[in-house]
Design an enzyme around this catalytic site. Structure first.
Site, PDB file in Angstrom:
ATOM      1  N   HIS A 122     -20.114  26.461 -61.289  1.00  0.00           N
ATOM      2  CA  HIS A 122     -21.317  26.285 -62.099  1.00  0.00           C
ATOM      3  C   HIS A 122     -22.353  27.352 -61.764  1.00  0.00           C
ATOM      4  CE1 HIS A 122     -24.732  24.500 -64.138  1.00  0.00           C
ATOM      5  NE2 HIS A 122     -25.391  24.423 -62.999  1.00  0.00           N
ATOM      6  N   GLU A 188     -25.991  17.776 -67.777  1.00  0.00           N
ATOM      7  CA  GLU A 188     -25.320  18.248 -66.570  1.00  0.00           C
ATOM      8  C   GLU A 188     -24.562  17.056 -65.997  1.00  0.00           C
ATOM      9  OE1 GLU A 188     -28.058  20.390 -63.962  1.00  0.00           O
ATOM     10  OE2 GLU A 188     -27.768  22.174 -65.219  1.00  0.00           O
ATOM     11  N   GLU A 190     -22.975  15.160 -63.253  1.00  0.00           N
ATOM     12  CA  GLU A 190     -23.149  15.195 -61.802  1.00  0.00           C
ATOM     13  C   GLU A 190     -22.730  13.857 -61.180  1.00  0.00           C
ATOM     14  OE1 GLU A 190     -26.875  16.742 -60.468  1.00  0.00           O
ATOM     15  OE2 GLU A 190     -27.129  18.043 -62.221  1.00  0.00           O
ATOM     16  N   ASP A 222     -27.984  14.820 -65.608  1.00  0.00           N
ATOM     17  CA  ASP A 222     -29.252  15.532 -65.442  1.00  0.00           C
ATOM     18  C   ASP A 222     -29.555  16.276 -66.737  1.00  0.00           C
ATOM     19  OD1 ASP A 222     -31.412  16.958 -64.404  1.00  0.00           O
ATOM     20  OD2 ASP A 222     -30.115  18.511 -63.567  1.00  0.00           O
ATOM     21  N   ARG A 226     -32.789  23.730 -71.782  1.00  0.00           N
ATOM     22  CA  ARG A 226     -32.586  25.082 -71.244  1.00  0.00           C
ATOM     23  C   ARG A 226     -33.681  26.053 -71.625  1.00  0.00           C
ATOM     24  NH1 ARG A 226     -29.331  23.822 -67.213  1.00  0.00           N
ATOM     25  NH2 ARG A 226     -27.464  22.753 -67.941  1.00  0.00           N
ATOM     26  N   GLN A 229     -36.723  25.223 -69.511  1.00  0.00           N
ATOM     27  CA  GLN A 229     -36.392  25.614 -68.133  1.00  0.00           C
ATOM     28  C   GLN A 229     -36.453  27.138 -67.946  1.00  0.00           C
ATOM     29  OE1 GLN A 229     -32.489  24.204 -67.017  1.00  0.00           O
ATOM     30  NE2 GLN A 229     -32.485  25.272 -65.050  1.00  0.00           N
ATOM     31  N   LYS A 242     -36.371  19.530 -66.850  1.00  0.00           N
ATOM     32  CA  LYS A 242     -35.518  18.480 -66.294  1.00  0.00           C
ATOM     33  C   LYS A 242     -36.220  17.121 -66.210  1.00  0.00           C
ATOM     34  CE  LYS A 242     -32.274  21.359 -64.440  1.00  0.00           C
ATOM     35  NZ  LYS A 242     -30.810  21.180 -64.532  1.00  0.00           N
ATOM     36  N   THR A 246     -33.463  11.495 -66.457  1.00  0.00           N
ATOM     37  CA  THR A 246     -32.204  11.631 -65.730  1.00  0.00           C
ATOM     38  C   THR A 246     -31.532  10.264 -65.809  1.00  0.00           C
ATOM     39  OG1 THR A 246     -33.231  13.191 -64.186  1.00  0.00           O
ATOM     40  CG2 THR A 246     -31.152  12.176 -63.485  1.00  0.00           C
ATOM     41  N   GLU A 347     -22.564  26.114 -70.267  1.00  0.00           N
ATOM     42  CA  GLU A 347     -21.359  26.841 -69.847  1.00  0.00           C
ATOM     43  C   GLU A 347     -20.256  26.751 -70.896  1.00  0.00           C
ATOM     44  OE1 GLU A 347     -20.595  25.972 -65.349  1.00  0.00           O
ATOM     45  OE2 GLU A 347     -22.018  24.499 -66.129  1.00  0.00           O
TER      46      GLU A 347
END
Lengths: 399, 399
Positions: A122, A188, A190, A222, A226, A229, A242, A246, A347
């Site tokens: 990542h 994300e 996690e 999460d 983007r 951020q 962010k 969450t 990604e």
């Protein structure tokens, strides 16, 4: 329990959560199959002054988690006993409720929330996408588990709708920032770790003390904007990109249920400093599925993570910072080495430049109405597989 | 109260704190001169069922702060009344305790802690020291108040000893990082703002709603290990370089005591986006003194801050993030335009390269045994000056 044996929520698992029925007081329960067992009243049958029952009557796992590893083991053994043997059926039956009849709540009152960045794949992918002219990994990355504090007050339980956040963003092609709904909303995938036993200010928690302080594991998404951020994060790190939400799972899987999941780390080179040394298998063989509107779009393997959870906890406290019951830390996005193992849409779509196909449709970032579910499975202690609590959320339009 | 009139803790001020006597239950008190008034028993004389008294019997200000602005005003008016007029002396006297006879505690149960970076002079100095080849201010700095989440669990009250943190650090001249006690331990003189009234997830707190949600102000020292911070902070921001301890004052000055302190901001160019617009005086005329071992080494003026507290709160919530009672945000280091107005030793010593003289001795970063005190004064509502709660801490050797 009918239907529990062989299911991902059999006696090998027994995750804890907080539930209520028709608006009554939320309290701690344990999941078995498609039921939740109301723990406190069953414990009080045998022992009206049960300290465990007192902890289980509260609306979070915190009081129970603070009791420590011996009590966690006693509780787990007792729960296995009352669920396994028919002789206890008369006393458990009135307190076993179908999941369909209960409301599930946030299981933990979160103290501090720390988010790490522990996947080499990542971090390398993000480096290549955001800083294509530089080495993908920054110089500190293989020396310490990079992490930062996130917002504890906006941690929500699975199923909570996620309103598309507004905020400042400025594309490189724009002269000045504007405010508006995020155009690059992402997930994300996690794993989260929950602190049970606190440490004192000034003390370190060594890697060897990981299991004494850590109660269990949750699934965690999460959510990330983007564009917000990218504009805000230099030099002090992510903030509003962010902090809007969450999501964690309703169920906390105790470490004891993951005894068969420990596996060797992929390898750490250079050798970490002494306080980050771990003995034996320190990684976790947990498989993750990222599901978009019912279709699996990625299968990140947790076993590919570079830094272990014990190293993250040791790092968090090496400066003497204390941990509290309910503190939560997350692994960072789980991405494996293969393209279909990436744990974020950033990604999967390579920064939005290479849309990916989902049921024949080109996709990059999240659209209003999208529903994302994270599923996690791990080897159970008797040879089958258990399913950690899933994490789901639907994107609602900006307001 | 004898000795209170004309003092920095007269009726113009009336800050709240949490105290106990000889180990009894901590509870809320108000400071007058060198005494603390135990609020709950006095309130119960007039009204045994007083909701305010119930809130004041708890060991933090949170319950009182959550009651909202109308109750804050009622409480303040009532406290002024019972302290001002001799007729109330018989009932207050048994509940007025000399400060020397009480123990003071952390006044607030902190939810999320956010640290901003709102001084243009500080941000420019840091930019020049750390990135001498680049523009000192990064492109986003004048468009949004840059901030990040800090660690709430290691916020300690004034007077707590600060153990020199250990951690990874790597000087540019070193090949690899090592672990050891920080060699560049520093302070950051800041002001903290405490949330009283929460907001809902998804709602924004506008700049105009600042005073409805914000209860008051504390002094704050954001202890910083510059060597740990420098090695860790790219790309996700400060973590262990800050998380070992943050000290706040025992006393929380309610916003009402700062009515005479509001002043115009120095000026914002470019014009901030609409959600960051403020009407009227949005800055605070608060003078700060940084005292090292009894000697004033700097006098940062809060009035020189670029971003206002109302803008920081509006920014924190523009993405829909909620705030909770007890949330704390800090201004970031307060540095004025002059060299003797810098709020960190990093700046006073220009990265350690230009030691400064204190009582004839050359100094740069903190040494074991050093004691740092931050003092704050502001115009009172009747023409004098009030002193916010001071913030003090002594450096203890690494363990």
């Amino acid at each position: 329990m009918p239907g529990a044996a062989g299911s991902p929520f059999d006696l090998d698992h027994l995750p804890y959560g907080v539930f209520s029925r028709s608006g009554d007081q939320p309290r701690v329960g344990v999941r078995i199959g498609d039921h939740v067992l109301d723990l406190a009243p069953v414990a009080e049958i045998g022992d009206p002054a049960s300290a465990l029952a007192r902890a289980w009557r509260t609306p979070s796992l915190n009081a129970f988690m603070a009791m420590g590893r011996d009590q966690w083991a006693i509780a787990r053994e007792w729960i296995e006993e009352v669920l396994r043997h028919d002789v206890h059926e008369a006393r458990t039956a009135p307190h076993l409720h179908p999941l369909a009849d209960v409301e599930l709540h946030l299981p933990v009152e979160v103290g501090d929330y720390v988010d790490f960045y522990a996947s080499e794949h990542h971090a390398s992918n993000v480096g290549r996408i955001f800083r294509p002219d530089q080495e993908p990994l920054l110089p500190n990355w293989k020396h310490l588990p990079v992490g930062y504090h996130g917002r504890a007050g906006t941690i929500v339980p699975s199923g909570t709708g996620i309103v598309r956040p507004q905020g400042q963003r400025k594309a490189p092609t724009e002269d000045a920032p504007t405010v508006g709904p995020s155009r690059r909303l992402d997930i994300e995938a996690e794993l989260g770790f929950v602190v049970g036993v606190p440490s004192a200010l000034g003390d370190r928690v060594t890697t060897g003390d990981f299991a004494r302080h850590t109660f269990g594991v949750v699934g965690l998404n999460d959510w990330s904007a983007r564009d917000i951020q990218a504009w805000e994060y230099v030099p002090l790190g992510p903030f509003l990109g962010k902090s809007f939400a969450t999501t964690i799972s309703h169920w906390v899987t105790p470490l004891a249920a993951l005894d068969a999941a420990w596996t060797d780390l992929p390898g750490q080179d250079p050798r970490p400093l002494d306080y980050l040394q771990v003995d034996g298998p320190a990684g976790l063989d947990i498989s993750v599925e990222v599901v978009l509107n019912g279709t699996v779009v990625s299968r990140p393997p947790y076993s590919s993570m570079y830094w272990s959870p014990a190293q993250m906890l040791a790092h968090t406290t090496v400066n003497g910072a204390s941990v509290r019951t309910g503190d939560l830390w997350a692994s960072g996005t789980i991405s494996g080495p293969e393209p279909d193992q990436r744990g974020s849409f950033l990604e999967l779509s390579w920064g939005g430049k290479e849309p990916f196909l989902v049921d024949g449709e080109e996709r990059s970032f999240l659209e209003d109405g999208d529903e994302v579910t994270l599923r996690y499975t791990a080897p159970g202690t008797s040879g089958g597989r258990i399913s950690l609590g899933e994490v789901t959320g639907r994107i609602l339009p900006a307001t």
